[in-house]
Structures are given as structure tokens and as C-alpha cells.
Design a protein around this motif. Structure first.
Motif, PDB file in Angstrom:
ATOM      1  N   UNK A 298     -34.908  22.962 -91.121  1.00  0.00           N
ATOM      2  CA  UNK A 298     -33.630  22.438 -91.583  1.00  0.00           C
ATOM      3  C   UNK A 298     -32.987  21.469 -90.607  1.00  0.00           C
ATOM      4  N   UNK A 299     -32.893  21.853 -89.339  1.00  0.00           N
ATOM      5  CA  UNK A 299     -32.214  21.016 -88.355  1.00  0.00           C
ATOM      6  C   UNK A 299     -32.967  19.718 -88.096  1.00  0.00           C
TER       7      UNK A 299
ATOM      8  N   UNK B  97     -32.926  13.972 -88.635  1.00  0.00           N
ATOM      9  CA  UNK B  97     -33.614  12.709 -88.883  1.00  0.00           C
ATOM     10  C   UNK B  97     -32.978  11.957 -90.044  1.00  0.00           C
ATOM     11  N   UNK B  98     -32.595  12.693 -91.086  1.00  0.00           N
ATOM     12  CA  UNK B  98     -32.076  12.084 -92.312  1.00  0.00           C
ATOM     13  C   UNK B  98     -30.693  11.477 -92.116  1.00  0.00           C
ATOM     14  N   UNK B  99     -29.806  12.206 -91.439  1.00  0.00           N
ATOM     15  CA  UNK B  99     -28.415  11.760 -91.345  1.00  0.00           C
ATOM     16  C   UNK B  99     -28.046  11.129 -90.003  1.00  0.00           C
ATOM     17  N   UNK B 100     -28.770  11.488 -88.935  1.00  0.00           N
ATOM     18  CA  UNK B 100     -28.420  10.986 -87.610  1.00  0.00           C
ATOM     19  C   UNK B 100     -29.515  10.146 -86.978  1.00  0.00           C
ATOM     20  N   UNK B 101     -30.695  10.113 -87.622  1.00  0.00           N
ATOM     21  CA  UNK B 101     -31.861   9.399 -87.060  1.00  0.00           C
ATOM     22  C   UNK B 101     -32.184   9.927 -85.663  1.00  0.00           C
TER      23      UNK B 101
ATOM     24  N   UNK C 105     -24.041  23.136 -82.144  1.00  0.00           N
ATOM     25  CA  UNK C 105     -23.492  22.620 -80.900  1.00  0.00           C
ATOM     26  C   UNK C 105     -23.634  21.107 -80.785  1.00  0.00           C
ATOM     27  N   UNK C 106     -24.751  20.583 -81.266  1.00  0.00           N
ATOM     28  CA  UNK C 106     -25.038  19.158 -81.108  1.00  0.00           C
ATOM     29  C   UNK C 106     -24.376  18.319 -82.198  1.00  0.00           C
ATOM     30  N   UNK C 107     -24.483  18.750 -83.457  1.00  0.00           N
ATOM     31  CA  UNK C 107     -24.026  17.938 -84.574  1.00  0.00           C
ATOM     32  C   UNK C 107     -22.807  18.489 -85.301  1.00  0.00           C
ATOM     33  N   UNK C 108     -22.366  19.700 -84.945  1.00  0.00           N
ATOM     34  CA  UNK C 108     -21.168  20.239 -85.568  1.00  0.00           C
ATOM     35  C   UNK C 108     -21.416  21.444 -86.459  1.00  0.00           C
TER      36      UNK C 108
ATOM     37  N   UNK D 171     -20.214  22.704 -77.392  1.00  0.00           N
ATOM     38  CA  UNK D 171     -21.105  21.640 -77.826  1.00  0.00           C
ATOM     39  C   UNK D 171     -21.764  20.931 -76.649  1.00  0.00           C
ATOM     40  N   UNK D 172     -23.007  20.552 -76.882  1.00  0.00           N
ATOM     41  CA  UNK D 172     -23.773  19.812 -75.872  1.00  0.00           C
ATOM     42  C   UNK D 172     -24.131  18.453 -76.434  1.00  0.00           C
ATOM     43  N   UNK D 173     -24.121  17.452 -75.569  1.00  0.00           N
ATOM     44  CA  UNK D 173     -24.525  16.104 -75.976  1.00  0.00           C
ATOM     45  C   UNK D 173     -25.631  15.606 -75.047  1.00  0.00           C
TER      46      UNK D 173
END
Length: 199
Positions: free
Chosen positions: A18-19, A24-28, A46-49, A197-199
Motif C-alpha cells: 500500500x505505502x 509512487x502514485x501520488x508523491x513520485x 510519519x512521512x506523508x501524513x 514525522x520524519x522527512x
């Protein structure tokens, strides 16, 4: 359906991440290149919300649930084969061949497969999982507790053959092993709380 085909299909279904797909689909982006590097719900959150994490959880849960639902009620497989299918689906999620064997930690997929395999013990395990999450606010603690309780409560409610107990132990052991880095961080006091969250 031959047992070999059943195991192959179970593994391939587990490889649907899923992740990874949503990233890939929404954030590339490849979720494994961010945060903890894990392709699972907690890292996705944490990364995408939070919304991304919830959708990830649902995908990983549903793939396991639908697989066992079909095998149990359409193909009428016995409990040993259902446990084998669950194990291989979890292995596909944790070690997907299409992602260089770097997947998630198997909580949602385990939950999905066992929700159909043996609903009541799974439900009780989830209740404790939620309680542990509210108390500790740490995903790894509640997830490890979930795996242990899933094993113990299943044994309490149902009589298993020796091979089925072994399969249960393998499922739980893999789930705990996949949290080995979290266990280290818990011991060293470096584990992150949910929502950090981590970036």
C-alpha cells in the motif's frame, strides 16, 4: 487448487504494498527512502501524513482479509492451509520480491488474514493493541504486544494441531523480528512516538 499454487498466490498478494504504490502514485517517491525506510503504515503516516497512513493500513489489511476470505469460504481450505496462506501472504508483505525484499513489518496484513481465519481472538488482540497504543503512544510497543497476544489468545480459544501451533509461532516470530530495530531503540530510549514525522 494445488498447495504450491495457493502458496504462490498468497505470497504474490502479500507483495502488493500500500505505502509503496501510493507513494509512487501520488508523491513520485519511494517510501523506503524516507523516515525509517520501512514500507508500512507507521512510516507512511510519519512521512506523508495520517490520511496516507490510514489508506496504507486499509490496503494492507484488505489484501490479507480478501485472500483468506476466498480460500476459506470459496475453496474451503482447512485451518492448516489457511495458516500457511496467511504466513506466505505476510512473507510477501515483509519481503516482496518486486521491492528487493524490503517491505513492511506485517501488522496490518497479519491482522487482515487472522480477522478472517479466527475473528474473536483477533478482535480481542486488536482491543489490547489499541489500549497499548493509547497508553504508550508508541507503535512498536503496541505492535509487539499485538503479535504476542494474537498467539496466546488464539491458543486459548481454539485447539490447534502441533503443525498449526508451529505455524502460529512462525507468524508471531516474524512479526516480532521485523521490529528488531524498534526493540533496540526502545532499549536505548530513541524510539519515536506516533505522529512524530520524519522527512
Amino acid at each position: 487448487m494445488s498447495q504450491l499454487l495457493m502458496l504462490a498466490i498468497s505470497y504474490l498478494v502479500g507483495c502488493i504494498s500500500g505505502s509503496y504504490i501510493l507513494g509512487k502514485l501520488f508523491y513520485k517517491k519511494d517510501i523506503r527512502n524516507y523516515g525509517s525506510g520501512n514500507a508500512g503504515t507507521t512510516n507512511a503516516m510519519r512521512v506523508f501524513g495520517k490520511k496516507f497512513g490510514i489508506i496504507t493500513f486499509l490496503i494492507d489489511f484488505i489484501k490479507g482479509a480478501v485472500l483468506i476470505l476466498i480460500l476459506k469460504f470459496i475453496f474451503k481450505l482447512d485451518n492448516t492451509k489457511l495458516l500457511l496462506a496467511s504466513l506466505f501472504c505476510i512473507l510477501g508483505h515483509d519481503f516482496p520480491f518486486n521491492m528487493n525484499f524490503k517491505g513492511g513489518k506485517g501488522v496490518a496484513t497479519t491482522l487482515g488474514t487472522f480477522a478472517i481465519f479466527n475473528f474473536l481472538p483477533t478482535l480481542i488482540s486488536v482491543v489490547f493493541w489499541i489500549v497499548f497504543t493509547l497508553i504508550f503512544n508508541t507503535a512498536s510497543i503496541s505492535s509487539i504486544a499485538f503479535f504476542i497476544l494474537l498467539f496466546l489468545i488464539n491458543l486459548y480459544f481454539k485447539t490447534f494441531s502441533d503443525i498449526q501451533v508451529i505455524l502460529l509461532i512462525i507468524v508471531v516470530s516474524i512479526g516480532i523480528f521485523r521490529h528488531n530495530s524498534n526493540i533496540y531503540r526502545l532499549i536505548t530510549g530513541k524510539e519515536n512516538k506516533i505522529g512524530a514525522r520524519k522527512r
